[in-house]
Write a protein that holds these residues in place. Sequence first.
Motif, short mmCIF file in Angstrom:
data_model
loop_
_atom_site.label_atom_id
_atom_site.label_comp_id
_atom_site.label_asym_id
_atom_site.label_seq_id
_atom_site.Cartn_x
_atom_site.Cartn_y
_atom_site.Cartn_z
N UNK A 138 0.87 -1.18 0.00
CA UNK A 138 0.00 0.00 0.00
C UNK A 138 0.90 1.23 0.00
N UNK A 139 0.90 1.97 -1.10
CA UNK A 139 1.78 3.13 -1.26
C UNK A 139 1.11 4.45 -0.85
N UNK A 140 -0.02 4.39 -0.16
CA UNK A 140 -0.77 5.62 0.11
C UNK A 140 -0.01 6.65 0.93
N UNK A 188 1.42 8.09 -7.53
CA UNK A 188 1.05 6.98 -8.40
C UNK A 188 -0.09 6.17 -7.85
N UNK A 189 -0.36 5.01 -8.46
CA UNK A 189 -1.41 4.12 -7.95
C UNK A 189 -1.11 3.68 -6.53
N UNK A 190 -2.17 3.39 -5.79
CA UNK A 190 -2.02 3.07 -4.36
C UNK A 190 -1.51 1.66 -4.10
N UNK A 191 -2.01 0.65 -4.81
CA UNK A 191 -1.69 -0.73 -4.51
C UNK A 191 -0.82 -1.37 -5.59
N UNK A 218 -5.05 -9.32 3.28
CA UNK A 218 -4.46 -8.23 4.05
C UNK A 218 -4.55 -6.87 3.36
N UNK A 219 -4.58 -6.83 2.01
CA UNK A 219 -4.60 -5.56 1.28
C UNK A 219 -5.85 -5.36 0.42
N UNK A 220 -6.60 -6.42 0.17
CA UNK A 220 -7.78 -6.30 -0.68
C UNK A 220 -7.46 -6.32 -2.16
N UNK A 221 -6.27 -6.78 -2.54
CA UNK A 221 -5.91 -6.88 -3.96
C UNK A 221 -6.57 -8.13 -4.53
N UNK A 222 -7.29 -7.95 -5.62
CA UNK A 222 -7.99 -9.05 -6.27
C UNK A 222 -7.11 -9.61 -7.39
N UNK A 223 -7.08 -10.93 -7.51
CA UNK A 223 -6.28 -11.59 -8.54
C UNK A 223 -7.23 -12.31 -9.49
N UNK A 224 -7.41 -11.73 -10.66
CA UNK A 224 -8.32 -12.28 -11.65
C UNK A 224 -7.81 -13.62 -12.16
N UNK A 225 -8.67 -14.62 -12.12
CA UNK A 225 -8.31 -15.96 -12.57
C UNK A 225 -7.86 -16.88 -11.45
N UNK A 226 -7.79 -16.37 -10.23
CA UNK A 226 -7.43 -17.22 -9.09
C UNK A 226 -8.62 -18.12 -8.78
N UNK A 227 -8.38 -19.41 -8.63
CA UNK A 227 -9.50 -20.36 -8.50
C UNK A 227 -10.12 -20.40 -7.10
N UNK A 285 -3.82 -4.64 6.58
CA UNK A 285 -2.52 -4.05 6.26
C UNK A 285 -2.64 -2.77 5.45
N UNK A 286 -3.86 -2.37 5.14
CA UNK A 286 -4.04 -1.09 4.46
C UNK A 286 -3.70 0.04 5.43
N UNK A 287 -3.09 1.09 4.92
CA UNK A 287 -2.63 2.19 5.77
C UNK A 287 -3.78 2.92 6.46
N UNK A 288 -4.98 2.87 5.89
CA UNK A 288 -6.11 3.56 6.50
C UNK A 288 -6.93 2.66 7.43
N UNK A 289 -6.48 1.43 7.67
CA UNK A 289 -7.19 0.54 8.57
C UNK A 289 -6.87 0.95 10.01
#
Length: 197
Positions: free
Chosen positions: A63-65, A74-77, A126-135, A151-155
């Motif tokens: 998390x780069x926030x 840049x993008x956060x995650x 921990x971060x809420x990152x979604x992985x497309x195609x993960x079964x 693990x998000x900085x705003x949690x």
Amino acid sequence: MTTHLEALQGALASALGERVATTVALGEITLVVKADDYHAVMQTLRDNAALGFDTLIDLCGVDYSTYGEGTWEGPRFAAVTHLLSVKHNWRVRVRVFCPDDDMPLVQSVTDIWRAANWYEREAFDLYGILFEGHSDLRRILTDYGFIGHPFRKDFPVSGYVEMRYDAEQKRVIYQPVTIEPRENVPRVIREEKYGMK
């Protein structure tokens, strides 16, 4: 004569071309890949005979926030992967930024390296990152009823809810956090000649 690191840089440049941005710091190479090219680049890193990154060592979320004391624009995650080529004794770090901060999504690499399975689940949990195609993308470290991504900085440091066993209801129940916030001051021990002989 080229060094080990220069040989790796050359092999990466010829195999990946303009699809990656390469940086070298402290004797390590980091590749930054666009989300659209991520899966294809990872496939090339494994399958190209000149590279042969056959082992996924680690994959984690970032998390780069608040990075750079809040100067990051840049993008956060991001998902960061460490790869190893056993044949060539090479290591490389691959960073892919999620294009959407509200719904961080990148392609799963579990079809390339099966070892990515639990690492991607951990980054999701921990971060809420979604992985497309993960079964089987579900929580792995927190409880299934857990709200948020710790693990998000705003949690919040103390979380939102706590769970306890209720003897009367004979089940685990969730309730709002009852921890009182407090400030801890660490005890510092100073010795005049610490570390000197």
